[in-house]
Motif scaffolding. Structure first.
Motif, short mmCIF file in Angstrom:
data_model
loop_
_atom_site.label_atom_id
_atom_site.label_comp_id
_atom_site.label_asym_id
_atom_site.label_seq_id
_atom_site.Cartn_x
_atom_site.Cartn_y
_atom_site.Cartn_z
N SER A 100 0.84 -1.20 0.00
CA SER A 100 0.00 0.00 0.00
C SER A 100 0.87 1.24 0.00
CB SER A 100 -0.90 0.02 1.24
OG SER A 100 -0.12 0.19 2.42
N SER A 101 0.28 2.36 -0.40
CA SER A 101 1.00 3.63 -0.37
C SER A 101 1.47 3.95 1.04
CB SER A 101 0.10 4.76 -0.90
OG SER A 101 -0.22 4.56 -2.25
N LYS A 102 0.63 3.65 2.01
CA LYS A 102 0.98 3.94 3.40
C LYS A 102 2.24 3.20 3.83
CE LYS A 102 -0.99 4.00 8.07
NZ LYS A 102 -2.20 3.69 8.88
N SER A 103 2.38 1.94 3.39
CA SER A 103 3.56 1.16 3.76
C SER A 103 4.82 1.73 3.11
CB SER A 103 3.38 -0.31 3.40
OG SER A 103 3.22 -0.49 2.00
N TYR A 104 4.70 2.24 1.88
CA TYR A 104 5.84 2.87 1.22
C TYR A 104 6.24 4.16 1.94
CZ TYR A 104 5.78 -0.15 -2.92
OH TYR A 104 5.86 -1.22 -3.78
N VAL A 105 5.26 4.94 2.34
CA VAL A 105 5.54 6.18 3.05
C VAL A 105 6.23 5.90 4.37
CG1 VAL A 105 4.50 8.17 4.21
CG2 VAL A 105 3.66 7.46 1.96
N SER A 106 5.75 4.88 5.08
CA SER A 106 6.36 4.51 6.36
C SER A 106 7.81 4.10 6.18
CB SER A 106 5.55 3.38 7.01
OG SER A 106 6.14 2.97 8.21
N LEU A 107 8.08 3.30 5.15
CA LEU A 107 9.45 2.87 4.90
C LEU A 107 10.32 4.07 4.52
CD1 LEU A 107 11.64 0.75 4.54
CD2 LEU A 107 10.76 0.31 2.23
N SER A 108 9.80 4.99 3.74
CA SER A 108 10.59 6.14 3.32
C SER A 108 11.02 6.98 4.52
CB SER A 108 9.81 7.00 2.33
OG SER A 108 8.76 7.71 2.97
#
Length: 214
Positions: A68-76
């Motif tokens: 999900s986009s949220k998981s990418y944002v969290s990793l970033s």
């Protein structure tokens, strides 16, 4: 955020060579992040042992099970604690979670294109699309990168493309043809000719200037 939804416009080459430039000349931790999901071997082929930057490849993302986009944002956000520069190679699918995440977190836009009309038009559409969204400040400091893939490219052709982009970007940087970049992904910074190294230094400087004037 290095983006252009048209394939073959130089996103991967620009991402990796700009990462190499920052890593070599600024001596800061740099990560080139492949969000496209298509360059499955990029981490191996483009991140040699003596590289001045790290690569987070599509294989790495699959292992992390980012969905999900949220998981990418969290990793970033976690990666930003370890790297001074994150270069996000978004790929071609503007509906993909990685692309949507990049468009919400990016500080700057780098829009590469070759001289092919479909790539030029796609880059312009991207700038016009992103400007009204949350990325409006990044869009105002956007940088267009014209990649010359033919040694016989005429200066008039390049200037016509640059003129189309100038109303929508802060800077236009032209990357001259360089034989070492013909392969499309693998980057060996020391093999670049002086004109190409100079152009990527100009691109890196444009990104830094945009950072200081936001």
């Amino acid at each position: 955020m290095v983006t252009n939804p048209q394939s073959g416009t130089g996103k991967t080459v620009v991402s990796l060579t700009l990462a190499a430039t920052f890593g070599r000349l600024r001596k800061v931790p740099v990560l080139a992040w492949d969000l496209s999901g298509t360059h499955r071997t990029r981490g191996g082929s483009a991140d040699p042992p003596d590289a001045d930057f790290d690569v987070l490849s599509a294989d790495d993302l699959l292992a992390a099970r980012l969905t999900s986009s949220k998981s990418y944002v969290s990793l970033s956000r976690r990666l930003a604690q370890d790297y001074d520069v994150l270069l996000l190679d978004t790929g071609n699918d503007v509906t993909a979670p990685g692309w949507r995440a990049a468009s919400s977190i990016a500080d700057h836009l780098v829009v590469p294109t070759t001289l092919r009309p479909e790539g030029v038009d796609a880059g312009l559409r991207t700038l016009k699309y992103l400007a009204p969204l949350n990325l409006s400040s990044a869009a105002r400091s956007a940088i267009a990168v014209i990649c010359c893939t033919d040694p016989d490219t005429g200066s008039d052709t390049v200037e016509r493309i640059a003129e189309r982009y100038r109303p929508y970007v802060r800077d236009v940087v032209v990357i001259p043809f360089d034989e070492s970049l013909r392969g499309g992904e693998t980057v060996a910074y020391d093999e670049l000719g002086a004109p190409a190294q100079g152009a990527y230094l100009e691109l890196a400087a444009a990104v830094v200037r945009a950072s200081h004037t936001d």
